[in-house]
Design a protein around this motif. Structure first.
Motif, PDB file in Angstrom:
ATOM      1  N   PHE A 126       0.949  -0.982  -0.106  1.00 26.55           N
ATOM      2  CA  PHE A 126      -0.121  -0.045   0.000  1.00 26.55           C
ATOM      3  C   PHE A 126       0.782   1.212   0.040  1.00 26.55           C
ATOM      4  O   PHE A 126       0.858   2.131  -0.849  1.00 26.55           O
ATOM      5  N   MET A 127       1.619   1.356   1.078  1.00 30.25           N
ATOM      6  CA  MET A 127       2.506   2.603   1.101  1.00 30.25           C
ATOM      7  C   MET A 127       3.428   2.797  -0.175  1.00 30.25           C
ATOM      8  O   MET A 127       3.571   3.832  -0.682  1.00 30.25           O
ATOM      9  N   GLU A 128       3.958   1.823  -0.609  1.00 26.71           N
ATOM     10  CA  GLU A 128       5.030   1.959  -1.649  1.00 26.71           C
ATOM     11  C   GLU A 128       4.220   2.399  -2.995  1.00 26.71           C
ATOM     12  O   GLU A 128       4.838   3.280  -3.723  1.00 26.71           O
ATOM     13  N   ARG A 129       2.683   1.946  -2.988  1.00 29.69           N
ATOM     14  CA  ARG A 129       2.128   2.336  -4.313  1.00 29.69           C
ATOM     15  C   ARG A 129       1.785   3.662  -4.311  1.00 29.69           C
ATOM     16  O   ARG A 129       1.536   4.516  -5.065  1.00 29.69           O
ATOM     17  N   PRO A 160      -2.967   2.480   8.636  1.00 31.35           N
ATOM     18  CA  PRO A 160      -3.623   3.478   9.476  1.00 31.35           C
ATOM     19  C   PRO A 160      -3.073   4.779   9.809  1.00 31.35           C
ATOM     20  O   PRO A 160      -3.492   5.718   9.681  1.00 31.35           O
ATOM     21  N   LEU A 161      -1.477   4.596   9.843  1.00 26.91           N
ATOM     22  CA  LEU A 161      -0.798   5.526  10.107  1.00 26.91           C
ATOM     23  C   LEU A 161      -0.693   6.626   8.971  1.00 26.91           C
ATOM     24  O   LEU A 161      -0.465   7.688   8.929  1.00 26.91           O
ATOM     25  N   SER A 162      -0.924   6.107   7.726  1.00 25.91           N
ATOM     26  CA  SER A 162      -1.221   7.017   6.460  1.00 25.91           C
ATOM     27  C   SER A 162      -2.115   8.262   6.851  1.00 25.91           C
ATOM     28  O   SER A 162      -1.895   9.358   6.327  1.00 25.91           O
ATOM     29  N   ASP A 163      -3.275   7.795   7.453  1.00 23.49           N
ATOM     30  CA  ASP A 163      -4.322   8.750   7.561  1.00 23.49           C
ATOM     31  C   ASP A 163      -3.886   9.862   8.781  1.00 23.49           C
ATOM     32  O   ASP A 163      -4.310  10.930   8.715  1.00 23.49           O
ATOM     33  N   LEU A 164      -3.287   9.178   9.859  1.00 19.00           N
ATOM     34  CA  LEU A 164      -2.662  10.153  10.942  1.00 19.00           C
ATOM     35  C   LEU A 164      -1.840  10.930  10.083  1.00 19.00           C
ATOM     36  O   LEU A 164      -1.845  12.153  10.208  1.00 19.00           O
ATOM     37  N   VAL A 192       6.298   8.160  13.061  1.00 25.19           N
ATOM     38  CA  VAL A 192       5.339   9.198  12.676  1.00 25.19           C
ATOM     39  C   VAL A 192       5.897  10.114  11.529  1.00 25.19           C
ATOM     40  O   VAL A 192       5.181  10.677  10.778  1.00 25.19           O
ATOM     41  N   ASN A 193       7.004  10.414  11.959  1.00 20.68           N
ATOM     42  CA  ASN A 193       7.969  11.624  11.191  1.00 20.68           C
ATOM     43  C   ASN A 193       7.561  11.408   9.551  1.00 20.68           C
ATOM     44  O   ASN A 193       7.401  12.176   8.434  1.00 20.68           O
ATOM     45  N   TYR A 194       7.711  10.232   9.280  1.00 22.02           N
ATOM     46  CA  TYR A 194       7.790   9.612   7.744  1.00 22.02           C
ATOM     47  C   TYR A 194       6.238   9.800   7.380  1.00 22.02           C
ATOM     48  O   TYR A 194       6.037  10.472   6.289  1.00 22.02           O
ATOM     49  N   TYR A 195       5.279   9.402   8.182  1.00 20.13           N
ATOM     50  CA  TYR A 195       3.861   9.714   7.503  1.00 20.13           C
ATOM     51  C   TYR A 195       3.373  11.319   7.272  1.00 20.13           C
ATOM     52  O   TYR A 195       2.798  11.392   6.351  1.00 20.13           O
ATOM     53  N   VAL A 196       4.061  11.981   8.432  1.00 19.34           N
ATOM     54  CA  VAL A 196       3.657  13.416   8.457  1.00 19.34           C
ATOM     55  C   VAL A 196       4.440  13.836   7.063  1.00 19.34           C
ATOM     56  O   VAL A 196       3.861  14.946   6.498  1.00 19.34           O
ATOM     57  N   THR A 197       5.592  13.672   6.779  1.00 19.49           N
ATOM     58  CA  THR A 197       6.393  14.371   5.770  1.00 19.49           C
ATOM     59  C   THR A 197       5.571  13.820   4.495  1.00 19.49           C
ATOM     60  O   THR A 197       5.481  14.596   3.641  1.00 19.49           O
ATOM     61  N   PHE A 198       5.113  12.721   4.566  1.00 17.63           N
ATOM     62  CA  PHE A 198       4.341  12.224   3.304  1.00 17.63           C
ATOM     63  C   PHE A 198       3.073  13.048   3.217  1.00 17.63           C
ATOM     64  O   PHE A 198       2.691  13.310   2.004  1.00 17.63           O
TER      65      PHE A 198
END
Length: 356
Positions: free
Chosen positions: A174-177, A250-254, A301-307
């Protein structure tokens, strides 16, 4: 603020000229939705935002919301109203904050594009200001902050397999796509050079997290996609805009939610922000409360917020590109390139641990 279901502070306005035969639509609705009252059908458009077109449809005391793709040519697989409708069919029974879908139509005799109609959630949508009835931000900021977090955690706690949603996404990879897809979107709409952008994209590609947990992902979970109770800002009555929802990390939504969660010292982000007012959680406090309520490990979380910042930048870049090539004639979008640059800077600060 508006009690209607619009986009980023663009409230509902009457449109006098539309290439839609609303009488055709009315006839279809009356045949398809049982029990509609007598009387004239009134239509208001939630002023054009950044994506699909949304209309408030009234017949007597009945209200519904009609969603359709933009006019003109749209990219393949984009603006898939049927998928959004089917998602709501599955989500609404297990998560009633999602609007109940009524009918889906792809008959070109009724409308030039496929569309669906869903229930109208009655309540308050907050964009850049609070309703007077709520009081000051100091009084309600914490309650709204906790409400957003609690609702996100509630959505993510649903057993999507039991709800019959397993076919609505592909959790593996999911995250790679996501990362590859958004980088591609930016390259297709690039208009100017942004310092350190290539380095940022390389970092995003090289550090994709692998999270074994899989949940429903709304993919556009933010304050102004929530409908709050008229009297109680700590209570949610609706979650809107399920166009991008799927199954994944779920962390992608966060990360996306936190990226939209503005603070007082932020530069121009190109969007309406209310959370920068006193009383609202900071991004750091938001993440800490999410970890507390969800029990999830948020150490990455920094990765997900960066994205999240990167995705928001790409969304605005796509709009700016369309304005620059003359595809849309709206000077509101002429300065979005500055917001894009600011968001890319915020993404770089976040990946280096300097923003949160």
């Amino acid at each position: 603020m508006t009690d209607n279901q619009g986009v980023d502070g663009m409230s509902a306005t009457e449109k006098t000229v539309e290439p839609i035969d609303w009488k055709n639509v009315e006839n279809y609705l009356r045949k398809s939705i049982p029990g509609l009252p007598e009387g004239k059908m009134d239509v208001q458009q939630f002023s054009e935002g950044y994506s699909n077109l949304t209309y408030l449809v009234r017949i007597g005391t009945w209200e519904g919301v009609l969603r359709r793709p933009p006019f003109g040519e749209v990219p393949p697989r984009a603006h898939d109203m049927e998928r959004e409708y089917r998602m709501l069919e599955k989500v609404n029974p297990v998560f009633p904050l999602a609007p109940k879908p009524y009918i889906y139509c792809e008959d070109p005799e009724v409308m030039d594009k496929h569309f669906y109609v869903m229930e109208k959630k009655q309540g308050v949508v907050i964009d850049d200001q609070l309703p007077e009835s709520y009081g000051s931000s100091e009084q309600v900021g914490e309650a709204i902050s906790k409400n957003v977090i609690r609702t996100l955690v509630q959505l993510q706690s649903i057993d999507y397999r039991e709800a019959g949603l397993a076919s609505m996404g592909k959790p593996e990879g999911f995250m790679e796509r996501q990362v590859k897809g958004w980088i591609k979107r930016y390259s297709q709409s690039k208009t100017e050079e942004i310092p350190a952008l290539e380095e940022l994209e390389q970092w995003l590609s090289a550090n994709i997290p692998v999270n074994p947990e899989t949940t429903i992902v709304h993919n556009d979970f933010k304050l102004n996609n929530m409908v709050l109770d008229q009297e109680d800002p700590g209570k949610a009555v609706g979650i809107l805009d399920w166009e991008l929802s799927t199954i994944g990390d779920p962390l992608s939504d966060l990360g996306s939610t936190v990226a939209y969660w503005g603070e007082p010292d932020d530069p121009d982000m190109g969007i309406n922000i209310v959370t920068s007012q006193p009383g609202f959680f900071s991004r750091k406090e938001f993440i800490e409360e999410y970890a507390k309520q969800s029990g999830r490990d948020v150490s990455n979380v920094n990765y997900y917020v960066t994205f999240g910042f990167y995705k928001l930048a790409v969304i605005l870049q796509q709009i700016h590109y369309r304005w620059k090539i003359g595809e849309i004639d709206d000077d509101r979008f002429s300065n979005l390139n500055q917001a894009v640059s600011n968001l890319m800077d915020m993404a770089n600060l976040t990946r280096n641990g300097q923003l949160i």
